[in-house]
Design an enzyme around this catalytic site. Structure first.
Site, PDB file in Angstrom:
ATOM      1  N   LYS A  13     -46.327 -21.244   1.234  1.00  0.00           N
ATOM      2  CA  LYS A  13     -45.706 -22.457   1.716  1.00  0.00           C
ATOM      3  C   LYS A  13     -44.363 -22.559   1.057  1.00  0.00           C
ATOM      4  O   LYS A  13     -43.289 -23.011   1.931  1.00  0.00           O
ATOM      5  CB  LYS A  13     -46.588 -23.750   1.338  1.00  0.00           C
ATOM      6  N   ASN A  14     -44.038 -22.669  -0.132  1.00  0.00           N
ATOM      7  CA  ASN A  14     -42.736 -22.930  -0.840  1.00  0.00           C
ATOM      8  C   ASN A  14     -41.736 -21.939  -0.240  1.00  0.00           C
ATOM      9  O   ASN A  14     -40.271 -22.145  -0.699  1.00  0.00           O
ATOM     10  CB  ASN A  14     -42.882 -23.120  -2.211  1.00  0.00           C
ATOM     11  N   ARG A  22     -39.675 -33.798   1.773  1.00  0.00           N
ATOM     12  CA  ARG A  22     -38.662 -33.963   1.219  1.00  0.00           C
ATOM     13  C   ARG A  22     -37.864 -32.573   1.436  1.00  0.00           C
ATOM     14  O   ARG A  22     -36.480 -32.510   1.661  1.00  0.00           O
ATOM     15  CB  ARG A  22     -38.779 -34.130  -0.265  1.00  0.00           C
ATOM     16  N   CYS A  72     -36.758 -41.778  -1.811  1.00  0.00           N
ATOM     17  CA  CYS A  72     -35.821 -40.879  -2.412  1.00  0.00           C
ATOM     18  C   CYS A  72     -34.601 -41.711  -2.929  1.00  0.00           C
ATOM     19  O   CYS A  72     -33.623 -41.886  -2.407  1.00  0.00           O
ATOM     20  CB  CYS A  72     -35.154 -39.646  -1.659  1.00  0.00           C
ATOM     21  N   ASP A 129     -46.865 -27.143 -10.657  1.00  0.00           N
ATOM     22  CA  ASP A 129     -47.821 -27.134  -9.633  1.00  0.00           C
ATOM     23  C   ASP A 129     -49.207 -26.589  -9.918  1.00  0.00           C
ATOM     24  O   ASP A 129     -50.201 -26.665  -9.173  1.00  0.00           O
ATOM     25  CB  ASP A 129     -47.343 -26.150  -8.497  1.00  0.00           C
ATOM     26  N   ILE A 168     -41.708 -31.497 -16.117  1.00  0.00           N
ATOM     27  CA  ILE A 168     -40.594 -31.527 -14.956  1.00  0.00           C
ATOM     28  C   ILE A 168     -40.808 -32.661 -13.962  1.00  0.00           C
ATOM     29  O   ILE A 168     -39.674 -33.050 -13.948  1.00  0.00           O
ATOM     30  CB  ILE A 168     -41.635 -30.181 -14.089  1.00  0.00           C
TER      31      ILE A 168
END
Length: 417
Positions: A22-23, A92, A116, A304, A326
């Site tokens: 996906k990323n 995002r 945001c 993640d 992070i």
């Protein structure tokens, strides 16, 4: 609204195939804005975030066809330069269209992602970079507007490592005038995949995968055909599913070298990992050992995978400390894991997990994508039945996860609430 019902206590076994990333897919799709042509991508996962990206691009004028895991994108008809709030608010990553639209049309108007705060999120690094390349940027009424007759190459040093910022400016620089140097660039494999796509289009990029990327702008880019890389986070999640159930699972279509930090920690915990003929076999021990982790930018331990690893540590022998370096507020799964009987305390960015003998199934609620995965893992390893509500988060990042787990012997089903 759907929910998952899991009857835990079954050791997983068999084979599972990892879906496309996906990323990696999201920025690759957006990059086609730079090249008015027909493009084809295979191994694309069927996910909600992919569909959102497709809707954003169709709103801009692209024609997109999907057939199974193959997606064809025709960007010749893109004639709009604005991405509206109704779509951008749901994801995002949609803000990545700003640079490519600016490069192509000299103007772009994109809604800020929902919730945001510019100063607190890395999007400010995207905008600073575009400004350094000559863009005139204004913020008004929840939108970012950028103008530039021609973006110009620049030396850009990121204050902090940013995956989205690196991807964004690499795309914008591909057709800018002159050389752009990105320093303190993110090094994730998904950035390398995007660079490979841009290079196939005709871009001149050197250093992707290191902390310094050089892009020599070209006048135009052309069509591309590309197979998306495997999803390393899905692969890691299946590795932990095997470990937490004491199972024996073979995982296909994964690149183990992308998960070195996770592999090291799993082996430290007593998990057996064998890589042979491009198939990774994961065998869980009777009882995992406690291991400390600290999330870091790649090649460090991935944020993640933090929630999933915490689920594993809930059943470890001893106590472990999990430090999240992070993102803020990435311990929302803690209170839900405690409903299973987990012993977890948090202080600042650190969670101390004291392993318990067993977890008990419970009704729990998913709060975000990776937290959802941690609850599934806990449910698989629990006594009794677990019900997980608000699983729409899962559909953003895991393709048919309940079907894949069922194929490994899990007693899991999706039902309507």
């Amino acid at each position: 609204m759907d929910k998952l019902i899991i009857k835990g206590g079954k050791k997983l076994s068999g084979e599972v195939t990892v879906s496309g990333s996906k990323n990696a897919s999201l920025p690759v799709f957006v990059s086609t804005i730079l090249a008015p042509a027909e493009h084809e991508f295979s191994n694309v996962p069927f996910l909600r975030d992919i569909n959102t990206t497709i809707k954003v691009m169709e709103q801009l004028g692209a024609k997109i066809e999907g057939n199974g895991n193959v997606v064809r994108i025709d960007t010749r008809g893109i004639d709009k330069h604005e991405a509206t709030y109704d779509l951008v608010k749901t994801m995002r990553a949609s803000v990545l269209v700003l640079g490519p639209l600016l490069s192509r049309f000299g103007i772009a108007r994109v809604s800020l992602p929902g919730g945001c705060a510019i100063g607190a999120r890395p999007i400010n690094l995207h905008l600073k970079g575009l400004a350094a390349m000559g863009a005139d940027i204004t913020l008004s009424h929840g939108y970012v507007e950028a103008k530039a007759k021609q973006l110009k190459g620049a030396r850009i040093n990121f204050d902090v490592s940013t995956v989205g910022g690196t991807e964004h400016l690499m795309m914008a620089a591909a057709t800018a005038k002159g050389e752009t140097i990105l320093e303190n660039a993110a090094r994730e494999p998904e950035i390398v995949d995007l660079a490979n796509v841009l290079i196939k289009m005709g871009a001149r990029i050197d250093g992707a995968g290191t902390d310094t990327i050089r892009i020599d702008g070209v006048k135009e880019l052309g069509p591309v055909t590309h197979r998306m890389m495997p999803d390393r986070i899905e692969a890691g999640t299946f590795m932990i599913a095997a470990a937490i159930t004491g199972g024996d699972v073979k995982i296909r279509n994964m690149q183990l070298e992308h998960l070195d930090a996770l592999v090291f920690k799993l082996q430290d915990a007593g998990v057996e990992i064998i890589n042979k003929d491009n198939v990774v076999r994961v065998k869980g021990p009777k009882k995992v050992r406690s291991v400390n982790i600290k999330t870091r930018p790649y090649p460090g331990f991935p944020t993640d995978m933090q929630a999933q690893f915490m689920a594993l540590m809930c059943l470890a022998d001893g106590a472990s400390v999990i430090s999240e370096n992070i993102f803020e507020n990435r311990f929302m799964h803690v209170s839900e894991l405690m409903r299973f009987g987990a012993d977890i305390t948090t202080e600042g960015n650190a969670a101390t997990v004291k392993g318990v003998k067993k977890l008990s199934g419970a009704p729990v609620m998913a709060t975000d994508l990776r937290a959802s995965a941690s609850l599934i893992l806990a449910g698989l390893a629990s006594d009794n039945t677990t019900e997980i509500s608000r699983i729409y988060h899962l559909d953003r990042g895991y393709e048919f996860i309940e079907k894949k787990l069922a194929g490994l012997g899990a007693d899991i089903e999706r039902v309507q609430e």
